[in-house]
Design a protein around this motif. Sequence first.
Motif, PDB file in Angstrom:
ATOM      1  N   ALA A 140      16.307  48.485  53.571  1.00  0.00           N
ATOM      2  CA  ALA A 140      15.509  50.105  53.611  1.00  0.00           C
ATOM      3  C   ALA A 140      16.315  51.256  53.473  1.00  0.00           C
ATOM      4  CB  ALA A 140      14.799  50.218  55.029  1.00  0.00           C
ATOM      5  N   SER A 141      17.577  51.126  53.881  1.00  0.00           N
ATOM      6  CA  SER A 141      18.269  52.287  53.638  1.00  0.00           C
ATOM      7  C   SER A 141      18.861  52.570  52.056  1.00  0.00           C
ATOM      8  CB  SER A 141      19.641  52.476  54.465  1.00  0.00           C
ATOM      9  OG  SER A 141      20.494  51.201  54.296  1.00  0.00           O
ATOM     10  N   GLY A 142      19.036  51.492  51.611  1.00  0.00           N
ATOM     11  CA  GLY A 142      19.294  51.600  50.104  1.00  0.00           C
ATOM     12  C   GLY A 142      18.224  51.963  49.168  1.00  0.00           C
ATOM     13  N   ILE A 143      17.039  51.477  49.599  1.00  0.00           N
ATOM     14  CA  ILE A 143      15.840  51.843  48.643  1.00  0.00           C
ATOM     15  C   ILE A 143      15.679  53.401  49.090  1.00  0.00           C
ATOM     16  CG2 ILE A 143      13.251  51.689  48.725  1.00  0.00           C
ATOM     17  CD1 ILE A 143      13.557  48.681  49.305  1.00  0.00           C
ATOM     18  N   ALA A 144      15.898  53.931  50.192  1.00  0.00           N
ATOM     19  CA  ALA A 144      15.527  55.220  50.671  1.00  0.00           C
ATOM     20  C   ALA A 144      16.767  56.254  49.685  1.00  0.00           C
ATOM     21  CB  ALA A 144      15.838  55.424  52.108  1.00  0.00           C
ATOM     22  N   ALA A 145      17.653  55.666  49.737  1.00  0.00           N
ATOM     23  CA  ALA A 145      18.734  56.416  48.959  1.00  0.00           C
ATOM     24  C   ALA A 145      18.513  56.665  47.372  1.00  0.00           C
ATOM     25  CB  ALA A 145      20.135  55.904  48.976  1.00  0.00           C
ATOM     26  N   ILE A 146      17.927  55.479  46.827  1.00  0.00           N
ATOM     27  CA  ILE A 146      17.643  55.716  45.564  1.00  0.00           C
ATOM     28  C   ILE A 146      16.144  56.480  45.219  1.00  0.00           C
ATOM     29  CG2 ILE A 146      16.718  54.235  43.475  1.00  0.00           C
ATOM     30  CD1 ILE A 146      18.255  51.869  44.499  1.00  0.00           C
ATOM     31  N   ARG A 147      15.417  56.455  46.399  1.00  0.00           N
ATOM     32  CA  ARG A 147      14.015  57.182  46.337  1.00  0.00           C
ATOM     33  C   ARG A 147      14.415  58.691  46.336  1.00  0.00           C
ATOM     34  NH1 ARG A 147      10.800  59.248  50.387  1.00  0.00           N
ATOM     35  NH2 ARG A 147       8.797  59.366  49.803  1.00  0.00           N
ATOM     36  N   ALA A 148      15.308  58.873  46.758  1.00  0.00           N
ATOM     37  CA  ALA A 148      15.694  60.435  46.994  1.00  0.00           C
ATOM     38  C   ALA A 148      15.795  61.158  45.459  1.00  0.00           C
ATOM     39  CB  ALA A 148      16.963  60.696  47.795  1.00  0.00           C
ATOM     40  N   VAL A 149      16.192  60.205  44.480  1.00  0.00           N
ATOM     41  CA  VAL A 149      16.477  61.041  43.252  1.00  0.00           C
ATOM     42  C   VAL A 149      15.248  60.562  42.084  1.00  0.00           C
ATOM     43  CG1 VAL A 149      19.081  60.514  43.593  1.00  0.00           C
ATOM     44  CG2 VAL A 149      17.663  58.739  42.359  1.00  0.00           C
ATOM     45  N   LEU A 150      14.192  59.891  42.524  1.00  0.00           N
ATOM     46  CA  LEU A 150      13.056  59.707  41.830  1.00  0.00           C
ATOM     47  C   LEU A 150      12.151  60.825  41.847  1.00  0.00           C
ATOM     48  CD1 LEU A 150      12.789  55.649  42.427  1.00  0.00           C
ATOM     49  CD2 LEU A 150      13.832  56.888  40.588  1.00  0.00           C
ATOM     50  N   PRO A 151      11.254  60.984  40.958  1.00  0.00           N
ATOM     51  CA  PRO A 151      10.227  61.675  40.801  1.00  0.00           C
ATOM     52  C   PRO A 151       9.329  61.584  42.451  1.00  0.00           C
ATOM     53  CG  PRO A 151      10.470  60.862  38.628  1.00  0.00           C
ATOM     54  CD  PRO A 151      11.349  59.910  39.650  1.00  0.00           C
ATOM     55  N   PRO A 152       8.756  62.589  42.872  1.00  0.00           N
ATOM     56  CA  PRO A 152       8.393  62.519  44.360  1.00  0.00           C
ATOM     57  C   PRO A 152       6.960  61.556  44.263  1.00  0.00           C
ATOM     58  CG  PRO A 152       8.275  64.771  43.397  1.00  0.00           C
ATOM     59  CD  PRO A 152       9.266  64.046  42.448  1.00  0.00           C
ATOM     60  N   ASP A 153       6.274  61.524  43.099  1.00  0.00           N
ATOM     61  CA  ASP A 153       4.946  60.763  43.066  1.00  0.00           C
ATOM     62  C   ASP A 153       5.146  59.282  42.924  1.00  0.00           C
ATOM     63  OD1 ASP A 153       5.486  61.332  40.365  1.00  0.00           O
ATOM     64  OD2 ASP A 153       3.913  61.997  39.833  1.00  0.00           O
ATOM     65  N   THR A 154       6.465  58.963  42.504  1.00  0.00           N
ATOM     66  CA  THR A 154       6.881  57.475  42.124  1.00  0.00           C
ATOM     67  C   THR A 154       6.284  56.486  43.521  1.00  0.00           C
ATOM     68  OG1 THR A 154       8.869  57.959  41.046  1.00  0.00           O
ATOM     69  CG2 THR A 154       8.512  55.787  42.034  1.00  0.00           C
TER      70      THR A 154
END
Length: 211
Positions: A140-154
């Motif tokens: 979950a932490s790895g996904i959260a880290a990548i999510r932080a740089v993706l467009p917010p509506d992804t």
Amino acid sequence: MTQPIHWPTVKRPLVAILRGVKPDEVEGIVDVLIDGGFEMIEVPLNSPDPFVSIERACKRFGKDSLIGAGTVLTAADCARVSDAGGRLMVSPNVDVDVLAMAVSRGMVTMPGVFSPTEAFLALRSGASALKFFPASTLGASGIAAIRAVLPPDTVIGAVGGVSDKNFSDYVAAGVQAFGIGSSLYRPGMTTAEVRATARKTVESYDRAARQ
């Protein structure tokens, strides 16, 4: 950037992965899953006669649920899924030709990604959602880290090692969709057994979503 087909609005963003399901049992299995609260069904293409199963499921349940294929590796197979009535394309990887075919057929897409590079390529290629796979390796932490740089509506999905036992960790990390495989269905299970695992999965997801 290719314009994607939007991820559907559903009560529960749970994709049932029926790896190994056979055509003569698919309708009974899908019936109890939908009755149990699932609205999205995936038949992986490495199952027995998958296109027959997809066609049968789509004919009976396709109007009220999103049904399609997983493990889609070629554009030709993607087209066959669409011809069988499938409207969902899930893959373990990012293949721009497969995504282009799916988008041209109006299919909802969820390609597998593991890195920011793959995630951005998938989005540029028209992905409706991203399938972080295997989620158990990233955590979950790895996904959260990548999510932080993706467009917010992804729309962020997690597949592989996600089950009723750890929904809350992934929901807290911002995961919005889940592919549920062996904890929900394994080849040889009866409809009664699938009904029980579906109930357990839905109840666990609902608890996590309320937190």
